[in-house]
Design an enzyme around this catalytic site. Structure first.
Site, short mmCIF file in Angstrom:
data_model
loop_
_atom_site.label_atom_id
_atom_site.label_comp_id
_atom_site.label_asym_id
_atom_site.label_seq_id
_atom_site.Cartn_x
_atom_site.Cartn_y
_atom_site.Cartn_z
N LYS A 184 6.16 -15.99 -77.26
CA LYS A 184 5.79 -14.65 -76.96
C LYS A 184 7.05 -14.03 -76.78
CE LYS A 184 4.83 -12.26 -73.40
NZ LYS A 184 5.48 -10.90 -73.75
N GLU A 258 14.26 -20.53 -66.65
CA GLU A 258 15.51 -20.09 -66.78
C GLU A 258 15.29 -18.46 -66.15
OE1 GLU A 258 18.34 -17.79 -66.89
OE2 GLU A 258 18.56 -18.29 -69.18
N CYS A 292 21.17 -12.54 -67.04
CA CYS A 292 20.87 -13.27 -66.05
C CYS A 292 22.17 -13.92 -65.18
CB CYS A 292 19.58 -14.38 -66.11
SG CYS A 292 19.96 -15.24 -67.58
N GLU A 389 18.84 -9.15 -57.81
CA GLU A 389 19.69 -8.89 -59.16
C GLU A 389 19.22 -7.73 -59.59
OE1 GLU A 389 17.61 -11.31 -62.09
OE2 GLU A 389 19.57 -11.80 -63.11
#
Lengths: 481, 289
Positions: A184, A258, A292, A389
């Site tokens: 997806k 991850e 990331c 983040e």
């Protein structure tokens, strides 16, 4: 600031991309209608609608998983490993042949500069297929136990920051090890995955080996929750990763995650400043900071703080923000209105908590989603911009005096994906590298990727590796593992 | 042996931070042999004991993980040496607790000592076997190496009280992790004796913390503890195992799931219990003159 060098626009033509008004799901080798409410995917640089894309419902996901299971049992599982490898080599070559088309489409749908999609995303995607193709018939030599076997059907959910590259990181190792896939793509960036489906057709990949089911979070949940999925692989936020780990608990499905990061980029006083500044820029402004492993916390030794920050600001003043298809562009568009709102909100918090915001002069385009490269100084480790983040072009600058303090501050995060160290002293680099709790450490460089180099996190940045011999383990079982 | 002599019995306590405290809760529970005869009152560890154990394990992590692999191997080998000297005592406790014949209990103890030696020998081979030199497509020196995950909670097997325990603890330690162990509830005595072995084998205090008690009670606190990095669910099953795995998701812990039934611990273990608690760190450095 008036630039010394005025650039004429150098636009990459978008005519190479043949956009269809609407796209279906790719299931069992064919494009089919989805039964969910279709999504519109935008060009974030202009807010123009690029295409309508199907949404996979639970029933569509079920069809895709069935197709993947059938292909696993009848075709892909029993196939000679060398032949599986040949299909992957074909895919790698097709990606290279159609590289320009993929690069333009990626920049249109994602907003990233063409320079990056052309020089990084697409070549690395092809490289991942090429690398893993060679593994297909060598798995018993990979040191992962005797007679390694595939797991079955892999359900894979990927993010919007590197749409094609993340697809390659997921699909290439899964297929090389003999699994089949239901993937997806992200809601805002489905188009290169659908173009990849065409590549699978051109490669004559047997139907059902790769299935692409587009949609939003609900579709992803259906893929993860499907009882006939043997393995789940996810790249995205830590929050969603936690909910996936919860959903998988007790099912026996194998899982790799991850997730997010808040990497420290440590600059010692003996580092060559100009090189370090290039590395800092690359660390945080590559892909608009939608990375990331971005070097979002600059830890600079106190004695060189002012020099590094001044040099950094000078360099940022030359970065060009604008049309992703202009080959001169350094920073493209923020991927979505939602992400832009998040970046703005966290930056406002940064100011409210007492950090100093700096942005270069210059105007942003009036349409589309944009955010200027931003540097916060006077940041303390307790500030949210030093902890959360941001996933945008926002750098927080902190200082340290001793190597021990640098390590303590670098590790003072629940994340552990990456880190950077800048110094001319080799022994110091190795000592600091040893102490950093992060899955990738870049010494005197940043944001380098390669299919031979395993990538993944410590702590709440996730588990499992992608790439290298180590990455194969996520898709294999053996008598003793 | 003087038949008239009254034996000096041992108080079975926790092994925590290198010391032998009772449970802070003051609780104990009765341990019996396989036939139901009283053996001892074991400390019944509490949630607070578990949290203290995590603090001790975290404090010990830097030194243990930072020791050279050779040194870690020697320390672990030393544990096996001291176990050998205590073999008779272990055999007696295993026989009583698990209801084994003296011969079979001794065989289990021998296997446990040999298993410990096997893991001791792994410390300085893991990097060569699991690490790599990465031929990246550019002017960089790239390599990857395994590193310990951190603090690992180990819910030890319920049935095999020593061989099972050693089979789950050895791999965690060999990789450089520190551990908080909840022993078998029914047969906790070999775990306490192992603590006495560890305390006299140069294993730094806090590297291993052994709690006797109920995994169903303490396990959930360890599964959601933010300073625990991984959890081995070997001693659990069914709904408890699922609940713990779900709790562990909140902090993205590495989870080693339990097999459907407690495995035959005499089988070759391979790397399967070490790799879940090892991270891979990839390092890049430019090459140039």
């Amino acid at each position: 600031m008036t630039s010394l060098f005025e650039y004429a626009p150098a636009l990459e033509s978008r005519s190479i991309v043949d956009l269809r008004p609407s796209y279906g799901l790719f299931i069992d080798g064919e494009f089919t209608e989805g039964t969910g409410t279709p999504l519109k995917t935008l060009n974030p640089a202009t807010e123009e609608v690029l295409a309508e894309v199907a949404t996979g419902s639970d029933a569509d996901v079920d069809r895709a998983v069935h197709a993947a299971r059938r292909a696993f049992t009848r075709v892909w599982g029993p196939m000679r490993p060398a032949d599986r490898g040949k299909y992957l080599f074909r895919i790698a070559r097709l990606l290279q042949e159609r590289a320009r088309e993929f690069a333009v489409l990626e920049s249109l749908d994602n907003g990233k500069p063409i320079r990056e999609s052309r020089d990084v995303d697409v070549p690395l995607a092809a490289a991942h297929f090429f690398y893993h193709a060679g593994w297909a018939d060598k798995l018993e030599h990979a040191g992962l136990g005797p007679a390694p076997r595939p797991l079955g059907v892999a359900g894979q959910v990927i993010p919007w920051n590197f749409p094609l590259m993340m697809l390659a990181w997921k699909i290439a190792p899964a297929l090389a090890t003999g699994n089949t896939v239901v993937l997806k793509p992200a809601e805002t960036t489905p188009l290169t995955a659908l173009l990849f489906a065409e590549v699978c057709q051109q490669a004559d990949l047997p139907p059902g080996v790769v299935n692409i089911v587009t949609g939003a979070g609900e579709t992803g949940r259906a893929v993860v929750a499907h009882p006939d999925v043997d393995k789940v692989a996810f790249t995205g936020s830590t929050e969603v990763g936690q909910s996936i780990a919860r959903a998988v608990a007790g099912t026996g499905k194998r899982l790799t995650l991850e997730l997010g990061g808040k990497a420290a980029n440590i600059v010692f006083d003996d580092a060559p400043v100009d090189q370090a500044v290039e590395g800092i820029v690359r660390g945080i402004f590559f892909n608009q900071g939608h990375v990331c492993c971005a070097g979002s916390r600059l830890l600079v030794q106190e004695s060189v703080h002012d020099e590094v920050v001044a040099s950094l600001q000078r360099r940022i003043g030359t970065l060009r923000v604008g049309d992703p298809l202009d080959k001169n562009t350094d920073l493209g568009a923020i991927n979505s209105a939602e992400q832009l709102a998040r970046i703005r909100a966290l930056s406002d918090v940064g100011e409210a908590e007492g950090a100093q915001r700096w942005q270069p002069e210059g105007d942003l385009p009036t349409r589309g989603y944009w955010f200027k490269p931003t540097v916060f100084t006077d940041v303390s480790p307790a500030h949210r911009i030093a902890r959360d983040e941001v996933f945008g072009p926002v750098l927080s600058v902190l200082t340290f005096r001793t190597p021990d303090e640098a390590v303590a501050k670098a590790n003072n995060t629940s994340y552990g994906l990456s880190a950077g160290v800048w110094s001319e002293k080799g022994s110091r680099i190795l000592a600091i590298t040893n102490k950093l709790r992060a899955g990738v450490v870049w010494a005197n460089t940043f944001n380098e990727f390669d299919p031979t180099s395993p990538f993944g996190g410590y702590k709440q940045s996730g588990y499992g590796r992608e790439g290298g011999r180590q990455g194969l383990a996520a898709y294999l079982r053996s008598a003793t593992s | 042996m003087n038949a008239d002599r009254l034996t000096v019995r041992k108080t079975y306590k926790l092994y925590l931070g290198g010391a032998f405290p009772r449970s802070e809760s003051g609780r104990t529970y009765e341990v019996t042999d396989a036939k139901g005869h009283f053996l001892a009152n074991a400390a019944w560890a509490s949630r607070k004991d578990a949290r203290d154990a995590v603090v001790a394990a975290r404090a010990a992590f830097g030194k243990w993980s930072g020791a050279t692999a050779y040194n870690r191997g020697q320390v672990l080998y030393r544990v096996a040496e001291v176990m050998e000297g205590r073999a008779a005592q272990f055999a007696e406790e295993v026989a009583a607790g698990e209801g084994l014949s003296a011969t079979r209990a001794r065989a289990a103890v021998d296997a446990a000592i040999d298993r410990w030696v096997w893991y001791a020998g792994w410390t300085d081979k893991l990097a060569a076997v699991l690490g790599s030199s990465n031929p990246v497509a550019g002017p960089y020196f790239g390599f990857s190496m395994p590193e310990p995950t951190g603090v690992v909670a180990v819910l030890a097997p319920q049935r095999s009280s020593l061989l099972g325990l050693v089979s789950v603890l050895g791999p965690v330690l060999a990789g450089g992790n520190t551990a908080v162990v909840i022993s078998s509830k029914q047969c906790p005595l070999p775990a306490v004796t192992l603590g006495e072995v560890l305390a006299t084998s140069d294993v730094p205090g806090g590297v291993v913390n052994l709690l006797t008690g109920d995994a169903a009670e303490i396990g959930p606190w360890l599964a959601e503890h933010a300073d625990v990095d991984g959890i081995d669910l070997a001693g659990t099953s069914g709904p408890l195992a699922m609940e713990l795995e779900r709790s562990a998701a909140g902090t993205v812990k590495r989870v080693l799931r339990a097999a459907a039934e407690e495995p035959d611990w005499t089988a070759d273990p391979g790397l399967a219990r070490m790799t879940p608690f090892l991270e891979t760190k990839s390092v890049w450095h430019p090459m140039g003159v």
